[in-house]
Design a protein around this motif. Structure first.
Motif, PDB file in Angstrom:
ATOM      1  N   GLN A   1       1.026  -1.224   0.009  1.00 18.77           N
ATOM      2  CA  GLN A   1       0.084   0.078  -0.130  1.00 18.77           C
ATOM      3  C   GLN A   1       0.932   1.364   0.083  1.00 18.77           C
ATOM      4  N   GLN A   2       2.212   1.148   0.115  1.00 19.38           N
ATOM      5  CA  GLN A   2       3.067   2.369  -0.158  1.00 19.38           C
ATOM      6  C   GLN A   2       3.033   2.959  -1.565  1.00 19.38           C
ATOM      7  N   HIS A   3       3.372   4.166  -1.601  1.00 20.82           N
ATOM      8  CA  HIS A   3       3.566   4.890  -2.751  1.00 20.82           C
ATOM      9  C   HIS A   3       2.309   5.000  -3.481  1.00 20.82           C
ATOM     10  N   ILE A   4       1.140   5.220  -2.662  1.00 23.97           N
ATOM     11  CA  ILE A   4       0.000   5.235  -3.553  1.00 23.97           C
ATOM     12  C   ILE A   4      -0.702   6.332  -2.645  1.00 23.97           C
ATOM     13  N   GLY A   5      -0.311   6.958  -1.696  1.00 23.78           N
ATOM     14  CA  GLY A   5      -0.944   8.166  -1.183  1.00 23.78           C
ATOM     15  C   GLY A   5      -1.630   7.638   0.572  1.00 23.78           C
ATOM     16  N   VAL A   6      -1.400   6.436   0.732  1.00 25.81           N
ATOM     17  CA  VAL A   6      -2.077   6.089   2.046  1.00 25.81           C
ATOM     18  C   VAL A   6      -1.458   6.708   3.279  1.00 25.81           C
ATOM     19  N   GLY A   7       0.022   6.709   3.132  1.00 22.51           N
ATOM     20  CA  GLY A   7       0.677   7.467   4.113  1.00 22.51           C
ATOM     21  C   GLY A   7       0.267   8.922   4.177  1.00 22.51           C
ATOM     22  N   THR A   8      -0.020   9.383   3.070  1.00 25.11           N
ATOM     23  CA  THR A   8      -0.119  10.957   3.116  1.00 25.11           C
ATOM     24  C   THR A   8      -1.579  11.136   3.966  1.00 25.11           C
ATOM     25  N   LEU A   9      -2.566  10.382   3.521  1.00 23.40           N
ATOM     26  CA  LEU A   9      -3.736  10.554   3.713  1.00 23.40           C
ATOM     27  C   LEU A   9      -3.807  10.313   5.511  1.00 23.40           C
ATOM     28  N   LEU A  10      -3.137   9.312   6.041  1.00 24.47           N
ATOM     29  CA  LEU A  10      -3.034   9.165   7.338  1.00 24.47           C
ATOM     30  C   LEU A  10      -2.495  10.122   8.210  1.00 24.47           C
ATOM     31  N   LEU A  11      -1.210  10.564   7.606  1.00 22.24           N
ATOM     32  CA  LEU A  11      -0.293  11.932   8.176  1.00 22.24           C
ATOM     33  C   LEU A  11      -1.607  13.225   8.293  1.00 22.24           C
ATOM     34  N   ARG A  12      -2.202  13.376   7.095  1.00 21.20           N
ATOM     35  CA  ARG A  12      -3.155  14.671   7.287  1.00 21.20           C
ATOM     36  C   ARG A  12      -4.136  14.216   8.221  1.00 21.20           C
ATOM     37  N   ARG A  13      -4.568  13.055   8.559  1.00 20.95           N
ATOM     38  CA  ARG A  13      -5.676  12.935   9.474  1.00 20.95           C
ATOM     39  C   ARG A  13      -4.963  13.120  10.990  1.00 20.95           C
ATOM     40  N   ALA A  14      -3.820  12.706  11.108  1.00 20.10           N
ATOM     41  CA  ALA A  14      -3.091  12.581  12.260  1.00 20.10           C
ATOM     42  C   ALA A  14      -3.004  14.189  12.706  1.00 20.10           C
ATOM     43  N   LEU A  15      -2.533  14.910  11.784  1.00 17.62           N
ATOM     44  CA  LEU A  15      -1.960  16.372  11.714  1.00 17.62           C
ATOM     45  C   LEU A  15      -3.176  17.155  12.123  1.00 17.62           C
ATOM     46  N   THR A  16      -4.254  16.937  11.408  1.00 19.36           N
ATOM     47  CA  THR A  16      -5.441  17.638  11.744  1.00 19.36           C
ATOM     48  C   THR A  16      -5.937  17.401  13.132  1.00 19.36           C
ATOM     49  N   SER A  17      -5.987  16.167  13.662  1.00 14.12           N
ATOM     50  CA  SER A  17      -6.358  15.702  14.918  1.00 14.12           C
ATOM     51  C   SER A  17      -5.524  16.889  15.967  1.00 14.12           C
ATOM     52  N   ALA A  18      -3.966  16.498  15.735  1.00 18.22           N
ATOM     53  CA  ALA A  18      -3.275  17.180  16.663  1.00 18.22           C
ATOM     54  C   ALA A  18      -3.489  18.736  16.625  1.00 18.22           C
ATOM     55  N   PHE A  19      -3.689  19.129  15.640  1.00 17.57           N
ATOM     56  CA  PHE A  19      -3.950  20.681  15.360  1.00 17.57           C
ATOM     57  C   PHE A  19      -5.104  21.042  16.324  1.00 17.57           C
ATOM     58  N   ARG A  20      -6.163  20.331  16.280  1.00 18.69           N
ATOM     59  CA  ARG A  20      -7.360  20.348  17.019  1.00 18.69           C
ATOM     60  C   ARG A  20      -7.166  20.413  18.370  1.00 18.69           C
ATOM     61  N   ALA A  21      -6.112  19.528  18.923  1.00 14.75           N
ATOM     62  CA  ALA A  21      -5.680  19.438  20.184  1.00 14.75           C
ATOM     63  C   ALA A  21      -4.732  20.343  20.780  1.00 14.75           C
TER      64      ALA A  21
END
Length: 172
Positions: A106-126
């Motif tokens: 699943q690497q090199h197809i954007g899954v890591g980027t999607l996950l990072l954006r999800r985590a960073l959005t959560s961190a920012f809200r916190a």
């Protein structure tokens, strides 16, 4: 924890497949164990800085705990299978560390980027405003993903790893 963190978010990888991202909790312990069992030794080493699968299993216990104000873990699911995981852990009132692992197919197809954006959005809200990822210097793929998120970043060398610091000035 915000209500937004509890919502399953759908994204699409570069192949157009629907990927669901949601908080990881105690019911996901077996899926985390399977994720780390299925992950390549290369991916385990790049995430945990050791080829020891036991280190991954030990960390999975922490990831499977319920979310708190100091720690959140999100999983990416495709067709019901856990294919990647990202977590952030608060290191100060406004800073956190982040870690990511995506299964090799699943690497090199954007899954890591999607996950990072999800985590960073959560961190920012916190209330987190700075996130650091410790990355092995030869992990060019991860360095590239972090430096191309569209966020201000800086790189520091620390012993045997690189620290990539992301500034969350606005919502990621």
């Amino acid at each position: 924890m915000t209500v937004e963190d509890e919502v399953t978010v759908e994204g699409h990888d570069r192949l157009g497949r629907s990927v669901q991202m949601r908080l990881i909790g105690p019911p996901d312990a077996a899926a985390l164990h399977e994720l780390y069992t299925s992950a390549s030794t290369r991916s385990i080493q790049r995430r945990f800085f050791t080829a020891s699968r036991q280190a991954a299993f030990d960390y999975a216990v922490r990831e499977a705990q319920s979310a708190t104000d100091a720690h959140r873990c999100f999983g990416a699911f495709w067709a019901g299978e856990l294919i990647g995981v990202v977590d952030w852990e608060r290191t100060s009132e406004v800073a956190a560390e982040v870690g990511l692992l995506v299964l090799d197919p699943q690497q090199h197809i954007g899954v890591g980027t999607l996950l990072l954006r999800r985590a960073l959005t959560s961190a920012f809200r916190a209330g987190i405003r700075t996130v650091v990822a410790e990355v092995l210097p030869y992990n060019a793929e991860m360095i590239d993903v972090l430096e191309h998120l569209g966020l201000p970043w800086r790189r520091r060398r620390d012993a045997d790893c690189l620290e990539i610091e992301l500034t969350l000035g606005g919502q990621p």
